[in-house]
Design a protein around this motif. Structure first.
Motif, PDB file in Angstrom:
ATOM      1  N   UNK A  23      34.953  53.737  49.962  1.00 29.19           N
ATOM      2  CA  UNK A  23      35.695  53.012  48.923  1.00 29.19           C
ATOM      3  C   UNK A  23      36.018  51.625  49.452  1.00 29.19           C
ATOM      4  N   UNK A  24      36.358  50.736  48.556  1.00 27.07           N
ATOM      5  CA  UNK A  24      36.868  49.426  48.942  1.00 27.07           C
ATOM      6  C   UNK A  24      38.252  49.255  48.335  1.00 27.07           C
ATOM      7  N   UNK A  25      39.083  48.472  48.994  1.00 21.14           N
ATOM      8  CA  UNK A  25      40.435  48.231  48.497  1.00 21.14           C
ATOM      9  C   UNK A  25      40.735  46.736  48.598  1.00 21.14           C
ATOM     10  N   UNK A  26      40.885  46.082  47.452  1.00 18.29           N
ATOM     11  CA  UNK A  26      40.801  46.608  46.096  1.00 18.29           C
ATOM     12  C   UNK A  26      39.363  46.989  45.741  1.00 18.29           C
ATOM     13  N   UNK A  27      39.165  47.770  44.681  1.00 21.25           N
ATOM     14  CA  UNK A  27      37.821  48.264  44.339  1.00 21.25           C
ATOM     15  C   UNK A  27      36.979  47.196  43.630  1.00 21.25           C
ATOM     16  N   UNK A  28      36.321  46.369  44.426  1.00 23.21           N
ATOM     17  CA  UNK A  28      35.579  45.233  43.876  1.00 23.21           C
ATOM     18  C   UNK A  28      34.488  45.659  42.911  1.00 23.21           C
ATOM     19  N   UNK A  29      33.858  46.792  43.176  1.00 25.87           N
ATOM     20  CA  UNK A  29      32.761  47.235  42.311  1.00 25.87           C
ATOM     21  C   UNK A  29      33.242  47.590  40.909  1.00 25.87           C
ATOM     22  N   UNK A  30      34.558  47.749  40.746  1.00 23.56           N
ATOM     23  CA  UNK A  30      35.117  48.126  39.450  1.00 23.56           C
ATOM     24  C   UNK A  30      35.934  47.001  38.806  1.00 23.56           C
ATOM     25  N   UNK A  31      35.778  45.792  39.300  1.00 29.46           N
ATOM     26  CA  UNK A  31      36.615  44.694  38.818  1.00 29.46           C
ATOM     27  C   UNK A  31      36.519  44.525  37.300  1.00 29.46           C
ATOM     28  N   UNK A  32      35.316  44.485  36.758  1.00 25.73           N
ATOM     29  CA  UNK A  32      35.173  44.276  35.318  1.00 25.73           C
ATOM     30  C   UNK A  32      35.740  45.451  34.525  1.00 25.73           C
ATOM     31  N   UNK A  33      35.548  46.667  35.041  1.00 25.68           N
ATOM     32  CA  UNK A  33      36.139  47.834  34.376  1.00 25.68           C
ATOM     33  C   UNK A  33      37.659  47.722  34.349  1.00 25.68           C
ATOM     34  N   UNK A  34      38.243  47.310  35.463  1.00 22.67           N
ATOM     35  CA  UNK A  34      39.699  47.218  35.557  1.00 22.67           C
ATOM     36  C   UNK A  34      40.229  46.176  34.591  1.00 22.67           C
ATOM     37  N   UNK A  35      39.543  45.048  34.470  1.00 24.07           N
ATOM     38  CA  UNK A  35      39.977  44.026  33.515  1.00 24.07           C
ATOM     39  C   UNK A  35      39.863  44.528  32.081  1.00 24.07           C
ATOM     40  N   UNK A  36      38.755  45.165  31.763  1.00 32.58           N
ATOM     41  CA  UNK A  36      38.546  45.627  30.386  1.00 32.58           C
ATOM     42  C   UNK A  36      39.508  46.767  30.043  1.00 32.58           C
ATOM     43  N   UNK A  37      39.587  47.774  30.907  1.00 35.53           N
ATOM     44  CA  UNK A  37      40.468  48.902  30.624  1.00 35.53           C
ATOM     45  C   UNK A  37      41.937  48.507  30.709  1.00 35.53           C
ATOM     46  N   UNK A  38      42.230  47.575  31.616  1.00 39.50           N
ATOM     47  CA  UNK A  38      43.597  47.083  31.681  1.00 39.50           C
ATOM     48  C   UNK A  38      44.014  46.386  30.396  1.00 39.50           C
ATOM     49  N   UNK A  39      43.069  45.634  29.810  1.00 37.48           N
ATOM     50  CA  UNK A  39      43.367  44.967  28.535  1.00 37.48           C
ATOM     51  C   UNK A  39      43.563  45.985  27.423  1.00 37.48           C
ATOM     52  N   UNK A  40      42.777  47.060  27.428  1.00 31.27           N
ATOM     53  CA  UNK A  40      42.964  48.126  26.438  1.00 31.27           C
ATOM     54  C   UNK A  40      44.345  48.758  26.584  1.00 31.27           C
ATOM     55  N   UNK A  41      44.737  49.023  27.814  1.00 30.42           N
ATOM     56  CA  UNK A  41      46.058  49.595  28.070  1.00 30.42           C
ATOM     57  C   UNK A  41      47.147  48.637  27.586  1.00 30.42           C
ATOM     58  N   UNK A  42      46.970  47.347  27.853  1.00 30.15           N
ATOM     59  CA  UNK A  42      47.971  46.360  27.444  1.00 30.15           C
ATOM     60  C   UNK A  42      48.118  46.318  25.924  1.00 30.15           C
ATOM     61  N   UNK A  43      47.005  46.419  25.224  1.00 31.79           N
ATOM     62  CA  UNK A  43      47.081  46.424  23.755  1.00 31.79           C
ATOM     63  C   UNK A  43      47.843  47.644  23.249  1.00 31.79           C
ATOM     64  N   UNK A  44      47.716  48.752  23.954  1.00 25.63           N
ATOM     65  CA  UNK A  44      48.372  49.982  23.507  1.00 25.63           C
ATOM     66  C   UNK A  44      49.839  50.050  23.921  1.00 25.63           C
ATOM     67  N   UNK A  45      50.161  49.516  25.115  1.00 27.04           N
ATOM     68  CA  UNK A  45      51.480  49.761  25.671  1.00 27.04           C
ATOM     69  C   UNK A  45      52.277  48.496  25.990  1.00 27.04           C
ATOM     70  N   UNK A  46      51.637  47.338  25.918  1.00 22.39           N
ATOM     71  CA  UNK A  46      52.372  46.100  26.145  1.00 22.39           C
ATOM     72  C   UNK A  46      52.541  45.706  27.587  1.00 22.39           C
ATOM     73  N   UNK A  47      51.897  46.390  28.517  1.00 21.92           N
ATOM     74  CA  UNK A  47      51.956  46.021  29.928  1.00 21.92           C
ATOM     75  C   UNK A  47      50.618  46.327  30.583  1.00 21.92           C
ATOM     76  N   UNK A  48      50.405  45.730  31.757  1.00 23.74           N
ATOM     77  CA  UNK A  48      49.151  45.920  32.477  1.00 23.74           C
ATOM     78  C   UNK A  48      49.318  46.985  33.562  1.00 23.74           C
ATOM     79  N   UNK A  49      48.386  47.946  33.651  1.00 23.48           N
ATOM     80  CA  UNK A  49      48.411  48.914  34.749  1.00 23.48           C
ATOM     81  C   UNK A  49      47.709  48.330  35.974  1.00 23.48           C
ATOM     82  N   UNK A  50      47.693  49.099  37.039  1.00 19.49           N
ATOM     83  CA  UNK A  50      46.943  48.738  38.253  1.00 19.49           C
ATOM     84  C   UNK A  50      47.358  47.381  38.793  1.00 19.49           C
TER      85      UNK A  50
END
Length: 271
Positions: free
Chosen positions: A219-246
């Motif tokens: 693994x890498x920390x932070x998980x560079x291979x998942x950067x785009x996933x984290x941005x996209x899914x984080x934005x989805x979470x923000x739309x649903x809950x009003x805050x950013x995870x991770x």
């Protein structure tokens, strides 16, 4: 209590899955076993007649982990399961995991149940269930209780829910509604499930003795291979809950100059 063990699998974790199957066969008595395969093509073979295998191909942005778990849960419930235990493909069940989750579900059937997780080192490759109790070293970020005990999570502890090992009754699963289908690829779907449970008044309860063991892989920390996933899914979470995870990972990416804040969101630098 008819128990289902649900795993989402892929060919990239074949070695971990085979070890999980062997250990699970040692510690499980009569269970419903469901594997949801997330690759583009289904598995070449079904491991045994008792295992139910379903295929959930990737979406446009990656593996659909949450949807795989949702469909596997539906298959387990159709098969008569009274308890759903979710165990990631790279996790091994300790000898006490099934008994602890069963006892906790019997005492607290309307709760979301979560046990402790030990992250194994690269040199630790246990092949038998009997080896696992000697390796218990629960992750320090989460509560670790004595076997035979449980504790209700505080509201802030819902952020510590990890979907790599948890259990829930079908009735409570229906009350939560399962994983939100808007997440593809890596990250945020488990925090979303926990927040959905909290918003619906479903208690999260820590379960002592329900130890899972995360098998080592690079693994890498932070998980560079998942950067785009984290941005996209984080934005989805923000739309649903009003805050950013991770948040810790976002801060690390920002400190490295890879992303920047724009308004109330995050984006790649220069994009």
């Amino acid at each position: 209590m008819t128990t289902a063990v649900i795993t989402v699998a892929s060919r990239s974790r074949r070695e971990h899955l085979e070890r999980q199957r062997r250990v699970l066969a040692e510690v499980a008595d009569d269970i419903v076993r469901v594997e949801a395969w997330l690759d583009q093509t289904p598995p070449e073979r079904i491991p045994d007649a008792e295992t139910r295998t379903i295929h959930v191909p990737p979406g446009p942005h990656g593996l659909r982990v949450g949807e795989g778990r949702n469909r596997a849960a539906a298959a387990a419930i159709d098969a008569g399961a009274d308890l759903l235990i979710f165990l990631d493909v790279d996790c091994l069940p300790g000898p006490g995991l099934l008994p602890a989750y069963r006892a906790a579900a019997a005492a607290h059937p309307e709760t979301l149940l979560a046990g402790a997780v030990t992250y194994l080192a690269s040199v630790q490759r246990p092949e038998r269930a009997a080896d696992l109790p000697f390796l218990v070293r629960p992750h320090r970020a989460r509560p670790a209780l004595e076997p035979g005990t449980t504790r209700a999570a505080t509201p802030s502890e819902f952020d510590l829910f990890w979907s790599l090992s948890f259990a829930v009754t079908p009735a409570t699963w229906a009350r939560i509604g399962g994983f939100h289908p808007g997440y593809e690829g890596y990250g945020a779907e488990d925090t979303d499930l926990a927040w959905t449970a909290r918003a619906g008044g479903v208690e999260l309860r820590w379960v002592g003795g329900a130890d899972a063991f995360h098998q080592w892989h690079p693994v890498s920390s932070p998980p560079w291979q998942h950067l785009d996933d984290i941005l996209r899914n984080g934005a989805t979470f923000h739309r649903r809950w009003g805050s950013w995870p991770m948040g810790g990972w976002l801060d690390a990416f920002a400190a490295a100059g890879a992303i920047e804040q724009r308004g109330d969101g995050w984006a790649r630098t220069g994009a």
